[in-house]
Design an enzyme around this catalytic site. Sequence first.
Site, short mmCIF file in Angstrom:
data_model
loop_
_atom_site.label_atom_id
_atom_site.label_comp_id
_atom_site.label_asym_id
_atom_site.label_seq_id
_atom_site.Cartn_x
_atom_site.Cartn_y
_atom_site.Cartn_z
N HIS A 1 123.15 -41.50 -23.15
CA HIS A 1 123.71 -42.81 -22.80
C HIS A 1 122.58 -43.82 -22.51
O HIS A 1 122.50 -44.42 -21.44
CB HIS A 1 124.59 -42.63 -21.56
CG HIS A 1 125.52 -43.75 -21.24
ND1 HIS A 1 125.12 -45.07 -21.16
CD2 HIS A 1 126.85 -43.75 -20.97
CE1 HIS A 1 126.17 -45.82 -20.84
NE2 HIS A 1 127.23 -45.04 -20.72
N ASP B 1 132.31 -52.50 -26.03
CA ASP B 1 132.36 -51.06 -25.73
C ASP B 1 133.00 -50.37 -26.93
O ASP B 1 134.21 -50.30 -27.05
CB ASP B 1 133.17 -50.82 -24.45
CG ASP B 1 132.98 -49.41 -23.90
OD1 ASP B 1 132.34 -48.59 -24.59
OD2 ASP B 1 133.48 -49.14 -22.79
N ARG C 1 121.82 -45.54 -12.25
CA ARG C 1 122.29 -46.63 -13.14
C ARG C 1 121.14 -47.13 -14.02
O ARG C 1 120.22 -47.79 -13.54
CB ARG C 1 122.83 -47.79 -12.30
CG ARG C 1 123.20 -49.03 -13.10
CD ARG C 1 124.38 -48.84 -14.00
NE ARG C 1 125.60 -48.51 -13.25
CZ ARG C 1 126.75 -48.14 -13.82
NH1 ARG C 1 126.84 -48.06 -15.14
NH2 ARG C 1 127.80 -47.86 -13.08
N GLU D 1 123.97 -45.55 -27.63
CA GLU D 1 124.06 -44.16 -27.18
C GLU D 1 124.40 -43.25 -28.36
O GLU D 1 125.43 -43.42 -28.99
CB GLU D 1 125.16 -44.03 -26.13
CG GLU D 1 125.14 -45.17 -25.10
CD GLU D 1 126.44 -45.28 -24.31
OE1 GLU D 1 127.17 -44.28 -24.18
OE2 GLU D 1 126.74 -46.39 -23.82
N ARG E 1 124.77 -35.30 -15.52
CA ARG E 1 124.01 -36.44 -14.97
C ARG E 1 124.09 -36.49 -13.44
O ARG E 1 123.38 -37.27 -12.81
CB ARG E 1 124.50 -37.75 -15.58
CG ARG E 1 125.91 -38.09 -15.16
CD ARG E 1 126.53 -39.27 -15.90
NE ARG E 1 127.81 -39.57 -15.28
CZ ARG E 1 128.25 -40.79 -14.98
NH1 ARG E 1 127.52 -41.84 -15.25
NH2 ARG E 1 129.42 -40.95 -14.42
#
Length: 294
Positions: free
Chosen positions: A159, A204, A66, A263, A90
Amino acid sequence: GGRSRPGTDKRSPKAMDDKVHIAHPSGARACVYLHGAHLTSWKTASGQEQIFLSKEAVFKPPKAIRGGVPICFPQFSDFGPLKTSHGFARNTRWSIFEREGDTVVLKLTSEDDNFLEKFGCEDSFTLSVRYTITDFQLFTRLTVTNTGGEEMAYTTALHTYFRVEDVTKARVEGLYRVGYLDSLDGRVMKTDENPCISISEEVDRIYLSTPPTVRLVDPIGKRVLTIEKYNLPDIVVWNPWVDKARRTGDLGDDEYKEMLCVETGCIKPAIKLAPGTVWKAEQIVTSKNNVSIP
């Protein structure tokens, strides 16, 4: 800073060894985990950390770390056929291909794991990421080679979680009048009519066909990050804000104030790569600190 108390370190001893450090003569340095080829720290020559890593981050593969720079591949979010959000790069261990002082290159190939059985990915590929640091810059180059006999379609993103001193005062510049998909409103297409994006609630957004350069301004931290990119037309701006931060187990409840994801990626439309061909993309982040910002 919240230093981990003894006995609360979530990194398993094995995972601790599985990272590589790069350094520049100026004093700049960065750390990359083999798990996900995941950059977790980038300090410039001034010693200032540029990247946000959650204090609650769990270093237990296959879980993604994270914070830092998760590499979304071969799918960003649910933009593609895979059931797994953000694909599997990832969540998978990469191998070091090349390493030299200020540079490290890591690779992931379709042979490294059974991605077909685990994720339903039929493609044959080699994915490489190259990180290079200078005194105040981080260069990230992504390369995808289609090693199979069929066309390969994928979406991807870097990201990046940038560290900010106070997200409520931070802003993103360079996306004025750029269309975006609002992921909090059914991905409806909207247009930004504000010259700057500031954060005062959950955000977002997927900005499509963005300019080659954007800036992240962190006035309280007295710094400006310039993000330049090549072959990464889209930019996601994300902050989980209060409620989502509380619901996210590996993120501290108040840590949303210290982070902003900007990102760069190729999200819509997907990249279509013919057999035997190579796709390359690059991102260059430049940090200027001790700047006085209005």
